[in-house]
Structure formats: structure tokens, C-alpha cells
Design a protein around this motif. Structure first.
Motif, PDB file in Angstrom:
ATOM      1  N   LYS A 122       0.830  -1.202   0.000  1.00  0.00           N
ATOM      2  CA  LYS A 122       0.000   0.000   0.000  1.00  0.00           C
ATOM      3  C   LYS A 122       0.872   1.263   0.000  1.00  0.00           C
ATOM      4  CE  LYS A 122      -2.353  -0.893   3.765  1.00  0.00           C
ATOM      5  NZ  LYS A 122      -3.432  -0.782   4.783  1.00  0.00           N
ATOM      6  N   ASP A 123       0.236   2.394  -0.160  1.00  0.00           N
ATOM      7  CA  ASP A 123       0.937   3.681  -0.151  1.00  0.00           C
ATOM      8  C   ASP A 123       0.990   4.301   1.237  1.00  0.00           C
ATOM      9  OD1 ASP A 123       1.556   3.682  -2.859  1.00  0.00           O
ATOM     10  OD2 ASP A 123      -0.242   4.792  -3.435  1.00  0.00           O
ATOM     11  N   ASP A 124       0.572   3.556   2.263  1.00  0.00           N
ATOM     12  CA  ASP A 124       0.521   4.084   3.622  1.00  0.00           C
ATOM     13  C   ASP A 124       1.897   4.103   4.272  1.00  0.00           C
ATOM     14  OD1 ASP A 124      -2.718   3.682   4.690  1.00  0.00           O
ATOM     15  OD2 ASP A 124      -2.063   2.772   2.833  1.00  0.00           O
TER      16      ASP A 124
ATOM     17  N   HIS B 211       0.179   8.680  10.743  1.00  0.00           N
ATOM     18  CA  HIS B 211      -0.204   7.963   9.526  1.00  0.00           C
ATOM     19  C   HIS B 211      -0.434   8.935   8.385  1.00  0.00           C
ATOM     20  CE1 HIS B 211      -3.286   6.270   6.757  1.00  0.00           C
ATOM     21  NE2 HIS B 211      -2.496   5.227   6.818  1.00  0.00           N
TER      22      HIS B 211
ATOM     23  N   GLU C   9      -0.578   8.873   3.688  1.00  0.00           N
ATOM     24  CA  GLU C   9      -0.460   8.132   2.434  1.00  0.00           C
ATOM     25  C   GLU C   9       0.386   8.942   1.458  1.00  0.00           C
ATOM     26  OE1 GLU C   9      -4.071   6.761   0.709  1.00  0.00           O
ATOM     27  OE2 GLU C   9      -4.882   6.008   2.602  1.00  0.00           O
TER      28      GLU C   9
END
Length: 233
Positions: free
Chosen positions: A26-28, A37, A39
Motif C-alpha cells: 500500500k501507499d501508507d 499515519h 499516504e
């Protein structure tokens, strides 16, 4: 595909092959056990690409991993493993939580690699444990722990040499292992600037997730710079 598990930075999917999974990056980006957190477009592609390069290098050097093949920019096909609930950490230079816990100054080169294990459990903040704790909790046997330590120290040697060819120092890193159905222990998860600290040999500029943790740079551009060094060596 059926989603089996979603973590902070990955999704794991079942396949039509019983002993294989597909992992999507994922792009997280997270820090502080998920308290911070964000993205970043393109991060999953960079993590996947960098990790595949490293895993292929380790495979060529004799380290067995879960990687079967890179499927596309963000996804890999891997062997199904029972993951040890352990985070395995090697420290070559003092940084991060080592300094916070022990009051050490950042940047001290350790006389020998420091091997640590933590209990992979977010509810308890991934606490550091020793072999006795791991055995008592049923996380691994002593034989498995000895094997994991031996392989991790070898991985450290290979990674240090690999990154030095790019003028980067391997400060520390965190990895995971798992077992196949027949009990073979393999390197799992990923190795990327998400899980390593990398400093420029000459300037000590940081080329890892600390730029996000400490708000000192652009995460995607930093990871692109690491990949560029890999591709140009």
C-alpha cells in the motif's frame, strides 16, 4: 481474491494455490505504532521494487526467502508461511529506540552487531523480549531462535556490504521470519527503507522512514533516491 489480512502497509490475499499468497504494498506510511499515519502516492511501488531487489540479492547469496516472483509494480507472489510473532532487529549504529531506551548518543558505531527480538503485538507496543520469554510464550523453540539469529547475522553482513556499494551505511533493520508447512524457516515480509535505517557514508543524511518520523524530508523522494543508487551501482 480473498483478502486474508491487512496491516499498516500491506494487504495479503489468498490465491488459487493452497501454499501461495499475494502481497499488495500500500501507499501508507505509519510511525509510532500507527499513531502517525499518511499516504504517499507511489510509496507502494517503491517499497515493492526495492524489497524485490534486496530479496533477489539475498537469494543469490543463499538466504531462502518467501519470495516467488514480482507480479507487477505493487504485488508479489510469496510462499505461504506461519509467521513467527517476533520482530528481529539488528543494530550496527545507535539510533531510534535504542537511544531513547538506553540514553545512548545517536550515531555511535557499535563494537559488534546488537541482536534484539520483540514480541510482535501492537496491543503491548511490540515489547523487547529475550529467548526465555519467547519460549515461555510459545513463539518459537530455542532451536528456531538460534537458527533465526544465525541467519539474521548473515543477512546483516550481506546487507552492509550491499548498501556500502551505494555509499550507504546500514544503521539498523527489522525483519521477520516464518515457517512453511514442512517446517522450513524462511525470511518473510520485506526489506526496504521502511524497515531499515540508511545513512549516507559521507554526510550521514538519512535515506529511510526517519524522514517521515522526524518530518525532515520528502519520503517518496528519499525512497526514489535509494532506488536510484541501487539501479546505478
Amino acid at each position: 481474491m480473498k483478502l486474508l489480512y491487512e496491516g499498516k502497509a500491506k494487504q495479503v490475499y489468498a490465491t488459487d494455490v493452497a501454499d501461495e499468497y499475494i502481497i499488495h504494498n500500500k501507499d501508507d506510511a505509519t510511525a509510532g505504532n500507527g499513531e502517525k499515519h499518511s499516504e504517499f502516492a507511489g510509496k507502494g511501488v517503491l517499497n515493492n521494487t526495492i524489497s524485490c531487489i534486496i530479496f533477489n540479492m539475498l537469494e543469490e547469496a543463499g538466504i531462502k526467502t518467501h519470495l516467488i516472483e514480482k507480479l507487477n509494480e505493487t504485488d508479489v507472489r510469496v510462499k505461504k508461511l506461519q509467521i513467527f510473532e517476533l520482530e528481529v532487529i539488528i543494530r550496527n549504529i545507535t539510533a531510534g529506540s535504542f537511544c531513547k531506551r538506553l540514553g545512548a548518543k545517536e550515531g555511535m558505531v557499535l563494537a559488534e552487531p546488537t541482536f534484539e527480538t520483540s514480541y510482535k503485538n501492537d496491543d503491548f507496543g511490540d515489547p523487547l523480549i529475550n529467548d526465555d520469554h519467547a519460549v515461555a510464550l510459545g513463539l518459537a523453540t530455542r532451536e528456531e531462535l538460534a537458527f533465526i539469529k544465525e541467519k539474521t547475522l548473515l543477512i546483516n553482513k550481506l546487507l552492509k556490504e550491499f548498501f556500502l556499494t551505494m555509499n550507504l551505511k546500514l544503521v539498523d533493520f527489522k525483519i521477520e521470519f516464518g515457517k512453511t508447512a514442512d517446517g522450513e524457516i524462511l525470511l518473510a515480509d520485506e526489506i526496504s527503507p521502511d524497515s531499515c535505517r540508511l545513512w549516507d557514508v559521507e554526510t550521514n543524511q538519512k535515506y529511510d522512514k526517519d524522514v517521515f518520523r522526524q518530518d525532515i524530508g520528502d519520503l517518496v523522494e528519499t525512497y526514489k533516491a535509494v532506488l536510484a543508487r541501487m539501479e546505478s551501482k
